[in-house]
Write an enzyme that holds these catalytic residues in place. Structure first.
Site, PDB file in Angstrom:
ATOM      1  N   ASP A 138     -10.326   5.268  -1.950  1.00 55.10           N
ATOM      2  CA  ASP A 138      -9.397   6.936  -2.276  1.00 55.10           C
ATOM      3  C   ASP A 138      -9.401   7.158  -3.302  1.00 55.10           C
ATOM      4  OD1 ASP A 138      -9.584   4.501  -3.883  1.00 55.10           O
ATOM      5  OD2 ASP A 138      -7.307   3.611  -4.658  1.00 55.10           O
ATOM      6  N   GLU A 193       0.685  -1.347   0.063  1.00 54.93           N
ATOM      7  CA  GLU A 193       0.231   0.150   0.144  1.00 54.93           C
ATOM      8  C   GLU A 193       0.730   1.102  -0.094  1.00 54.93           C
ATOM      9  OE1 GLU A 193      -3.549   0.305  -0.362  1.00 54.93           O
ATOM     10  OE2 GLU A 193      -3.689  -1.760  -0.767  1.00 54.93           O
ATOM     11  N   TYR A 196      -6.727   5.948   4.966  1.00 47.81           N
ATOM     12  CA  TYR A 196      -6.918   4.804   3.629  1.00 47.81           C
ATOM     13  C   TYR A 196      -5.775   3.609   3.561  1.00 47.81           C
ATOM     14  CZ  TYR A 196      -5.720   2.508  -0.397  1.00 47.81           C
ATOM     15  OH  TYR A 196      -4.786   1.759  -1.547  1.00 47.81           O
TER      16      TYR A 196
END
Ligand code: SF4
Length: 354
Positions: free
Chosen positions: A134, A33, A116
């Protein structure tokens, strides 16, 4: 059939097969991520593999030298991400006994982990019902519901967070989150979305009202400033002069060639008349221009860079503090920022050293 079920059915058929999706290991999910923030999947993939190979577990990451991490990171840009990763890995060791946190409320305490990323870690690794929001998710929801509120306004963020949470499949949050992100990336794309064969074309407000190309709405950000960097590749025998950047500006502690910055684009003669040039180089220095001007866009600034080779080391009148000569093999190992890394990848062969 509900939005979530339709979406997850689409995902089973058309979703991307990405290596970090085959695991529930929060550390691996976190690595992927962070690497993929502001980065395309194709570009981030080799970095993901490199990091997993170098640091298969979080304790190895925590023990690593920052220089080694930055070197692995070079070419990706946004170096604060790599530094925050190092801090986060150390915090996992000091505060979580080396066990990477899977709960949202714990993960969000780590440096560089925002809402997020914490939602992604918690939902992918532990199926915690947290909706990821996102750019892809903003776009899908804005179009599907026809939301006009700007996605980067305070109220807009609140509205989208509420819609995202309402739509989330609370029993399968991990799969749902991956599905909506892939849907945004592959089907409901920023430009030329594939509306004609979309599973939502009947319910999608933007499609029905012909507003696909105006949604989502985004408020205009700050105007970017332009900066002009002129790099000098001074060659001495089999070594090249490098400089380490200081604090308080972009690319802290990363290596580059000696550089003069100007506020405007200048001609070669104006550059050679610049006070810094006169201080460090002889008047008769011969500058060999390499390639065209390169533009690199950073947040709120555009860097325009030119590169010049100086093959006669005597053209250098004096060295600034922090400028040192390095052998090419050593330069390979220095952590350089993207501009320098990419330049060397493309033009390294032109800097022939004996
Ligand atoms: S119809 Fe078009 S705009 Fe609407 S969700 Fe599908 S791809 Fe996106």
């Amino acid at each position: 059939m509900s939005f979530a079920v339709k979406l997850m059915n689409w995902y089973c058929e058309k979703g991307r097969d990405l290596p970090w999706r085959a695991t529930h290991d929060a550390y691996i999910i976190w690595l992927s991520e962070i690497i993929l923030q502001q980065t395309r999947v194709e570009q981030g993939m080799p970095y993901f593999h490199r990091f997993v190979e170098a640091f298969p577990i979080v304790t190895k990451f925590a023990e690593a030298d920052e220089e080694d991490i930055l070197r692995l990171w070079q070419g990706l840009g946004y170096y604060s991400r790599a530094r925050n990763m190092h801090k986060a890995a150390k915090m996992v060791v000091s505060d979580f006994q080396g066990m990477f946190p899977t709960a949202y409320e714990e993960a969000i305490r780590l440096p560089g982990v925002g809402e997020y990323t914490a939602a992604a870690i918690a939902s992918f690794s532990a199926n915690e019902p947290r909706a990821v929001v996102d750019g892809n998710v903003y776009r899908v929801l804005a179009r599907y519901f026809g939301v006009k509120e700007p996605i980067n306004s305070i109220q807009g963020k609140k509205t989208f967070a509420e819609i995202a949470h309402d739509m989330l499949d609370k029993r399968n949050p991990g799969i749902y989150n991956q599905a909506i992100m892939d849907f945004g990336a592959l089907q409901c794309k920023p430009k030329n979305p594939l509306c004609a064969d979309c599973i939502f074309r009947v319910e999608c407000v933007a499609f029905q009202e012909r507003r696909v190309d105006v949604l989502p709405v985004k408020l205009k950000g700050k105007v970017s400033r332009n900066r002009y960097f002129h790099y000098f590749i001074v060659v001495e025998d089999d070594k090249i002069l490098m400089s380490k950047r200081g604090q308080g500006d972009v690319w802290t502690n990363l290596y580059e060639f000696p550089m003069i910055e100007t506020a405007e684009d200048v001609s070669l003669s104006d550059l050679m008349a610049h006070a810094d040039f006169v201080q460090f180089f002889e008047e008769n220095a011969v500058l060999e221009a390499v390639g065209k001007q390169i533009k690199q866009v950073l947040s709120h600034q555009n860097i325009y860079a030119r590169f010049f080779i100086v093959r006669d080391p005597h053209a250098l009148k004096k060295k600034k503090k922090g400028w040192n000569y390095y052998f090419c093999e050593k330069i390979d190992k220095l952590a350089k920022h993207k501009l320098i890394f990419s330049f060397l990848e493309k033009n390294g062969h032109l800097i022939s050293v004996k």
